[in-house]
Design a protein around this motif. Structure first.
Motif, PDB file in Angstrom:
ATOM      1  N   LYS A   2       0.828  -1.195   0.000  1.00  0.00           N
ATOM      2  CA  LYS A   2       0.000   0.000   0.000  1.00  0.00           C
ATOM      3  C   LYS A   2       0.858   1.238   0.000  1.00  0.00           C
ATOM      4  O   LYS A   2       1.824   1.324   0.707  1.00  0.00           O
ATOM      5  N   GLY A 137      -1.554  -8.055   2.782  1.00  0.00           N
ATOM      6  CA  GLY A 137      -1.776  -9.388   2.234  1.00  0.00           C
ATOM      7  C   GLY A 137      -0.869  -9.764   1.068  1.00  0.00           C
ATOM      8  O   GLY A 137      -0.591 -10.944   0.866  1.00  0.00           O
ATOM      9  N   HIS A 284      -3.820  -7.212  -6.862  1.00  0.00           N
ATOM     10  CA  HIS A 284      -4.189  -7.426  -5.461  1.00  0.00           C
ATOM     11  C   HIS A 284      -5.041  -6.284  -4.950  1.00  0.00           C
ATOM     12  O   HIS A 284      -5.814  -6.456  -4.008  1.00  0.00           O
ATOM     13  N   ASN A 285      -4.858  -5.137  -5.551  1.00  0.00           N
ATOM     14  CA  ASN A 285      -5.630  -3.976  -5.109  1.00  0.00           C
ATOM     15  C   ASN A 285      -5.617  -2.945  -6.224  1.00  0.00           C
ATOM     16  O   ASN A 285      -4.580  -2.361  -6.516  1.00  0.00           O
ATOM     17  N   GLN A 428     -10.190   1.987   2.808  1.00  0.00           N
ATOM     18  CA  GLN A 428     -10.679   0.733   2.198  1.00  0.00           C
ATOM     19  C   GLN A 428     -11.422  -0.151   3.203  1.00  0.00           C
ATOM     20  O   GLN A 428     -12.316  -0.914   2.844  1.00  0.00           O
ATOM     21  N   GLU A 501     -12.874  -5.189  -0.957  1.00  0.00           N
ATOM     22  CA  GLU A 501     -11.866  -6.124  -0.458  1.00  0.00           C
ATOM     23  C   GLU A 501     -11.551  -7.142  -1.557  1.00  0.00           C
ATOM     24  O   GLU A 501     -12.292  -8.096  -1.776  1.00  0.00           O
ATOM     25  N   CYS A 503      -9.519  -9.651  -1.860  1.00  0.00           N
ATOM     26  CA  CYS A 503      -9.734 -10.988  -1.282  1.00  0.00           C
ATOM     27  C   CYS A 503      -9.972 -10.837   0.207  1.00  0.00           C
ATOM     28  O   CYS A 503     -11.022 -11.136   0.726  1.00  0.00           O
ATOM     29  N   GLY A 504      -8.930 -10.357   0.897  1.00  0.00           N
ATOM     30  CA  GLY A 504      -8.998 -10.321   2.357  1.00  0.00           C
ATOM     31  C   GLY A 504      -8.423 -11.621   2.885  1.00  0.00           C
ATOM     32  O   GLY A 504      -8.790 -12.722   2.423  1.00  0.00           O
TER      33      GLY A 504
HETATM   34  C1  GLC Z   1      -4.586  -6.605  -1.249  1.00  0.00           C
HETATM   35  C2  GLC Z   1      -6.048  -6.597  -0.892  1.00  0.00           C
HETATM   36  C3  GLC Z   1      -6.485  -7.767  -0.074  1.00  0.00           C
HETATM   37  C4  GLC Z   1      -5.846  -9.053  -0.556  1.00  0.00           C
HETATM   38  C5  GLC Z   1      -4.339  -8.897  -0.605  1.00  0.00           C
HETATM   39  C6  GLC Z   1      -3.626 -10.147  -1.074  1.00  0.00           C
HETATM   40  O1  GLC Z   1      -3.814  -5.956  -0.334  1.00  0.00           O
HETATM   41  O2  GLC Z   1      -6.414  -5.390  -0.265  1.00  0.00           O
HETATM   42  O3  GLC Z   1      -7.884  -7.869  -0.145  1.00  0.00           O
HETATM   43  O4  GLC Z   1      -6.184 -10.119   0.291  1.00  0.00           O
HETATM   44  O5  GLC Z   1      -4.005  -7.867  -1.484  1.00  0.00           O
HETATM   45  O6  GLC Z   1      -4.041 -10.553  -2.339  1.00  0.00           O
END
Ligand code: GLC
Ligand code: ADP
Length: 601
Positions: A2, A137, A284-285, A428, A501, A503-504
């Protein structure tokens, strides 16, 4: 991964680019010729890459630095600068190659490789990876997925920046693998690229070393610094593969920081050995895209004009979007859940790229994340006061709750319903909803534990609640892996009310620790948490759909009602969640299938 919430306090992101000229000042007058070997994006290479030779990296003795470097450097376009130029080109603190006697490889763990599976070689390229550097994540996925792929008979190399913030413990284990100089865009300079290697459990980690770019404490600082950093990193990663003569079948890139890799592959690197590799870009985001003005990106990449078009990097009148370019050039796009794959093609979740993603939807796929059962294991995790598994969770989870209450200065009371939240504290994550409902949640029977860092506004709100609800509310404004494990184990429920999200992972960790998730039905949360059904008793947790605080409160109250009035059924869900398969096994197979689909020979 991030920009906005690196742990330990990253500076706020400047979403908007400083003027292109800001960086230009640093450039020497004479711009080096950019090697524009741009081939049309559509050009497809059918030739199968030759099988990559496995790297035999054995503990190079301290003095063997020179010998340790592969004999043949031969990076097609990365010509070594003449000796004199080299001197100037070296970063201020030139290449402090640490001459460590430590072996590159740890004692190999008994990884069971399914040798009947077709073998493929994959280079993972991304900006973070547990345990070296993790802000969220992405770090977990970069750790866990390669390990699972090794089991599926993949030869995996993970390419990462060698950030100065990587703990000394790992820096000490890295072994010098080689070095070369690489030109970079229109900077007119040749940059040092060192390769430091560490091998663990069958996965090879190659760290790209350059102190000029990677010496800051946190991986993410602000776009002014991060754009050049990841332009350098993406190009250096490919150049390093050529240098090591390790040509993967697949280059698997992650998020905007590595999104230029597919673009480089099909332009500047197309006629180099690594140009044969197929590319996958995983989102991923989508919120973070790496956007800056075109002159700056062109300056740092040297990419040809042909990629700065609306179908690829160009965005609006004057900006270049690195993620957008990567999506256009990648052979396949994946994101981390099926629902998010759909959502990002809509205006609500598309972050401005919904049309671009819709246009490329033929090559887009959602593959849900898993968690690493070795890393997330309540039976063995040393951070817990009492370990437990599916068979004895009901006997031992309570001890973890009491220990958590004690650790955090909460009233020690078995009867309290403990709600955890482990998160980057950013927009988020639905924290405005959480903050809105706290006064109603704190009913005397409930305790709340927050673990996270991020936006000042949220940190301060939760600190305020800690003072307001002494002994019942704990605000841990910090990043602490072992405390996270203790919260997963000690809480009864875990909140994930995200605005979006992809995945989370926290809901997966929670379920695996027998802690029931309370989530908003979006992205991967929707795909992984089946709502508890009062009539049939089925489900894994408590969910709500629209982004409204009243609905979150309702979901929390449904959880409390079950907990306080029907503990028998609550305990059933606890055990069902621990039994649920949230491992990487299935998802890694889907990635492997995708690799095979791209490399049919
Ligand atoms: C990102 C997302 C999250 C996900 C992670 C790994 O940071 O915000 O939802 O699980 O990537 O893929
Ligand atoms: P995101 O990648 O968007 O941050 P995920 O749910 O995919 O969200 O992953 C978050 C990961 O980071 C999980 O492994 C979670 O346990 C961890 N994590 C988040 N905040 C903290 C914190 N303050 N301390 C320890 N671990 C944290």
């Amino acid at each position: 991964m991030k920009e906005e919430a690196a742990p330990k306090k990253a500076a706020p992101v400047e979403e908007k680019a400083a003027p292109a000229t800001a960086k230009k000042e640093a450039a020497p007058k004479k711009a080096a010729p950019v090697e524009e070997k741009a081939a049309p994006a559509a050009a497809k290479k059918e030739a199968a890459p030759k099988k990559a030779a496995p790297v035999e990296k054995k503990a190079a003795p301290a003095t063997a630095k020179k010998e340790a470097a592969p004999k043949k450097a031969a990076p097609v376009e990365e010509k070594a600068a003449p000796a004199a130029a080299k001197k100037e080109a070296a970063p201020k603190k030139a290449a402090p190659v640490e001459e460590k006697a430590a072996p590159a490889a740890e004692a190999p763990a008994p990884v069971k490789v399914m040798t009947h599976q077709p073998r493929r070689s994959v280079a993972f390229i991304g900006s973070e990876c547990y345990p070296f550097v993790k802000t969220g994540g992405l770090g977990d996925v970069m750790y866990a997925l390669p390990r699972e792929l090794v089991r599926l008979n993949c030869d995996v190399r993970v390419i990462l920046p060698r950030y100065a913030c990587i703990p000394k413990e790992y820096q000490d284990k890295m072994v010098y693998r080689g070095e070369f100089y690489m030109d970079l865009g229109r900077t007119g300079r040749n940059y040092y690229v060192g390769i430091m290697e560490y091998i663990h459990d069958g996965v090879v980690y190659d760290f790209i070393d350059n102190q000029e770019f990677f010496s800051t404490g946190n991986p993410y600082i602000n776009l002014v610094d991060d754009i050049p950093k990841y332009c350098f990193f993406s190009k250096a990663a490919l150049a390093a593969l050529n240098y090591m003569n390790w040509i993967p079948d697949i280059v698997h890139c992650h998020d905007w920081q590595a999104a230029l890799v597919p673009v480089f592959l099909k332009t500047l690197f197309q006629s180099s050995p690594v140009g044969k590799a197929k590319s996958i870009l995983t989102i991923h985001n989508l919120r973070f895209q790496g956007i800056y003005n075109i002159p700056t990106i062109q300056y740092w990449t040297g990419l040809p004009d042909s990629v700065f078009v609306m179908g690829a990097l160009k965005q609006g009148y004057e900006d270049a979007n690195m993620l957008k370019g990567g999506l256009a050039y990648a052979d396949r796009i994946t994101t981390v859940s099926g629902t998010y794959a759909q959502e990002i093609q809509t205006k609500e979740y598309g972050e401005g790229l919904e049309n671009h993603l819709w246009y490329h939807s033929q090559k887009l796929r959602g593959i849900v994340n898993g968690i690493d059962y070795g890393m997330w294991n309540p039976e063995t995790n040393p951070a817990l006061v009492e370990n437990y598994g599916l068979g004895n969770v009901l006997d031992h989870k309570m001890a973890n709750k009491l220990a958590l209450q004690k650790e955090l200065g909460l009233e020690e009371d078995e009867g309290k319903f403990v709600i955890g939240l482990i998160s980057r504290l950013t927009n988020q994550k639905g924290l405005d909803l959480v903050s809105a409902v706290i006064p109603q949640v704190m009913d005397g029977n409930t305790q709340v534990v927050i673990l996270g860092t991020g936006d000042r506004e949220f940190e301060d709100t939760f600190r305020y609640y800690e003072g307001a609800y002494k002994g019942q509310f704990a605000a841990c404004i910090q990043y602490d892996e072992s405390r996270a494990h203790r919260i997963y184990a000690g809480a009864d429920a875990l909140l994930v009310p995200s605005r979006f999200e992809p995945c989370g992972l926290t809901q997966l960790n929670a379920m695996h620790y027998g802690t029931l998730p309370i989530v908003r039905e979006t992205g991967g949360l929707k795909d992984t948490v089946e709502p508890y059904n009062d009539f049939t008793g089925s489900g894994n947790g408590f969910t709500f759909d629209r982004y409204e605080s009243g609905l979150l409160l309702d979901a929390i109250n449904r959880a409390k009602t079950l907990y306080f009035t029907n503990r028998y059924h609550w305990d059933e869900v606890v055990q069902r969640d621990m039994d649920k398969d949230v491992s990487w096994e299935n998802s890694a197979k889907q990635y492997k299938e995708l690799y095979l689909e791209l490399t049919q020979w």
